[in-house]
Design an enzyme around this catalytic site. Structure first.
Site, PDB file in Angstrom:
ATOM      1  N   HIS A 127      -3.123 -99.334  15.514  1.00 51.04           N
ATOM      2  CA  HIS A 127      -2.340-100.209  16.397  1.00 51.04           C
ATOM      3  C   HIS A 127      -3.010-101.549  16.678  1.00 51.04           C
ATOM      4  O   HIS A 127      -2.325-102.530  17.012  1.00 51.04           O
ATOM      5  CB  HIS A 127      -2.085 -99.507  17.732  1.00 51.04           C
ATOM      6  CG  HIS A 127      -1.278 -98.264  17.614  1.00 51.04           C
ATOM      7  ND1 HIS A 127       0.085 -98.277  17.460  1.00 51.04           N
ATOM      8  CD2 HIS A 127      -1.640 -96.959  17.614  1.00 51.04           C
ATOM      9  CE1 HIS A 127       0.540 -97.033  17.377  1.00 51.04           C
ATOM     10  NE2 HIS A 127      -0.495 -96.216  17.458  1.00 51.04           N
ATOM     11  N   HIS A 159      -2.588 -95.550  10.077  1.00 50.22           N
ATOM     12  CA  HIS A 159      -2.110 -95.445  11.461  1.00 50.22           C
ATOM     13  C   HIS A 159      -3.101 -96.178  12.359  1.00 50.22           C
ATOM     14  O   HIS A 159      -4.095 -95.619  12.812  1.00 50.22           O
ATOM     15  CB  HIS A 159      -1.984 -93.972  11.859  1.00 50.22           C
ATOM     16  CG  HIS A 159      -1.397 -93.739  13.223  1.00 50.22           C
ATOM     17  ND1 HIS A 159      -0.811 -92.547  13.584  1.00 50.22           N
ATOM     18  CD2 HIS A 159      -1.296 -94.542  14.310  1.00 50.22           C
ATOM     19  CE1 HIS A 159      -0.378 -92.630  14.838  1.00 50.22           C
ATOM     20  NE2 HIS A 159      -0.683 -93.827  15.297  1.00 50.22           N
ATOM     21  N   GLY A 219      -4.588 -93.576  22.200  1.00 56.81           N
ATOM     22  CA  GLY A 219      -5.135 -94.089  20.955  1.00 56.81           C
ATOM     23  C   GLY A 219      -6.634 -93.826  20.920  1.00 56.81           C
ATOM     24  O   GLY A 219      -7.163 -92.981  21.637  1.00 56.81           O
ATOM     25  N   GLU A 270       5.733 -96.152  14.605  1.00 52.99           N
ATOM     26  CA  GLU A 270       5.474 -94.910  15.327  1.00 52.99           C
ATOM     27  C   GLU A 270       6.468 -94.836  16.489  1.00 52.99           C
ATOM     28  O   GLU A 270       6.226 -95.320  17.569  1.00 52.99           O
ATOM     29  CB  GLU A 270       4.030 -94.828  15.827  1.00 52.99           C
ATOM     30  CG  GLU A 270       3.703 -93.415  16.308  1.00 52.99           C
ATOM     31  CD  GLU A 270       2.373 -93.314  17.021  1.00 52.99           C
ATOM     32  OE1 GLU A 270       2.014 -92.182  17.385  1.00 52.99           O
ATOM     33  OE2 GLU A 270       1.703 -94.331  17.237  1.00 52.99           O
ATOM     34  N   ASP A 324      -5.797 -94.253  14.601  1.00 49.81           N
ATOM     35  CA  ASP A 324      -4.944 -94.483  15.779  1.00 49.81           C
ATOM     36  C   ASP A 324      -5.632 -95.487  16.704  1.00 49.81           C
ATOM     37  O   ASP A 324      -5.475 -95.433  17.933  1.00 49.81           O
ATOM     38  CB  ASP A 324      -4.655 -93.165  16.506  1.00 49.81           C
ATOM     39  CG  ASP A 324      -3.465 -93.250  17.464  1.00 49.81           C
ATOM     40  OD1 ASP A 324      -2.708 -94.246  17.391  1.00 49.81           O
ATOM     41  OD2 ASP A 324      -3.296 -92.336  18.293  1.00 49.81           O
TER      42      ASP A 324
END
Length: 384
Positions: A61, A59, A308, A128, A273
């Site tokens: 980004h 996970h 995040g 997500e 994240d």
């Protein structure tokens, strides 16, 4: 000529062994030996160090000023290379809620470039959203929220070349049961999050096939003694995994400890994240369409809400050991094998085993990253 890595400890799938020698041939792991086999061999000496599987971030980004939603093939490559400095050798580039057209374009770009990345290997894509609810939207844009849409998902999956391995949704949306059953039958993992669901609603989604909870505690209905909610669901339902961000900001160490004790370390997947500011100095950045300020170890929206993280996975494994809520063996497992198993990519990454790609990291006894190897080749080493 065979190559062997010598080190003090080796974190293998079934046990911790050492000191000893691990065979590597043509970028592939061989067997572990207590003594160096006879014959002409080359030895990589990591005296006093620990050898662990390359970490798996399922996970994430962004990193190094690039975001997956930029839809930039070169940016994905920069992320891949940069993640080696975090001890990460495999990852799932993770999207944010956006328009169906943008998500399709991003899926297509990653599908085209994933075999060309120079560093950490792309083992799939994590969508997500966008099937979330507004009560716990976090840094997701609610204007794109909607009910699960199989036609849209299949359009994205086709664009990616079948690379989408996981998709997150809120259990209380309409049509969840049918969607979950269909995509899990197709081999895609469904995770639950950004949700105000009750325990009953979460349980129905799990019964349909959902198996992961998105960043436990964050972006979900909290535990209440009259309605256990999403946190109660991830604590009490069987055979589910929970993502966990262990940066000390998203989740208090005691709360992380409670989850690990209740669910078991083998059902907690450490994730970052991380957004584009990971690996960058403090300042102003973006997460998707939202401006974010990075300061004092956090990434926050203008509202002050967390957006995040800037966590590196190598920091997460050290944190949980320093917090005394996990042993080194458990910490490494939670950042390698467990994430891989939870996303059904353990056939590609997450363990040191004969016949597998020789992707591994070198740690010192303080759980600090010393080096990262990809396919048996040193690709990153910490500057002294």
């Amino acid at each position: 000529m065979k190559t062997f890595v010598f080190a003090e400890k080796f974190f293998l799938k079934s046990d911790v062994k050492g000191p000893g020698y691990l065979e590597i041939t043509d970028g592939i792991f061989g067997d572990f030996y207590k003594e160096l086999p006879d014959g002409e061999v080359q030895v990589i000496k990591e005296e006093g160090k620990w050898i662990a599987p390359g970490l798996v971030d399922t996970h994430i980004h962004g990193f190094m000023n690039h975001d997956v939603m930029d839809n930039d093939a070169e940016g994905i490559k920069v992320m891949s290379e940069g993640l080696l400095s975090c001890g990460v050798t495999s990852f799932l580039p993770t999207t944010l809620t956006s328009s169906k057209e943008r998500l399709k374009a991003v899926a297509e770009t990653i599908g085209k470039v994933y075999q060309e990345v120079p560093g950490a290997k792309i083992q799939g894509i994590y969508f997500e959203g966008p099937f979330f609810t507004e009560e716990h939207k976090g840094a997701q844009n609610p204007s794109y929220f909607g009910d699960p849409d199989l036609a849209a998902f299949h359009d994205w999956q086709e664009a990616s070349g079948g690379l989408i391995k996981k998709i997150a949704l809120a259990p209380e949306r309409k049509g969840v049961k049918e969607f979950v059953k269909t995509v899990t039958d197709e081999g895609v993992v469904v995770s639950l999050g950004h949700s105000d669901a009750t325990l009953e609603q979460a349980a129905e989604a799990v019964e349909a096939g959902a198996s992961v909870f998105v960043h436990a505690y964050n972006g979900m209905r909290a535990l209440n003694h009259r309605e256990p909610g999403m946190v109660g669901a991830l604590m009490s339902l069987k055979h589910v995994f929970s993502e966990l961000i262990c940066d000390g900001h998203h989740v208090h160490p005691n709360a992380a400890d409670i989850l690990m004790e209740k669910a078991g370390h083998d059902h907690v997947a450490l994730i970052t994240d991380c957004m584009m500011a990971g690996g960058m100095p403090d300042g102003d950045y973006n997460l998707g369409e939202f401006p974010v300020v990075v300061k004092d170890g956090t990434a926050r929206l203008e509202s002050g809400n967390l957006a995040g993280s800037i966590l590196k996975l190598k920091e997460a494994i050290k944190n949980v050991v320093d917090w005394e809520i996990a042993t080194p063996e458990q910490a490494i497992m939670m950042a390698s094998l467990v994430p891989a198993v939870s996303c059904k990519i353990e056939d590609k990454c997450g363990m040191i085993a004969s016949g597998r790609d020789a992707d591994f990291i070198v740690l010192n006894p303080s759980m600090e990253l010393e080096a990262t190897y990809l396919d048996g080749v040193e690709r990153y080493r910490t500057e002294k």
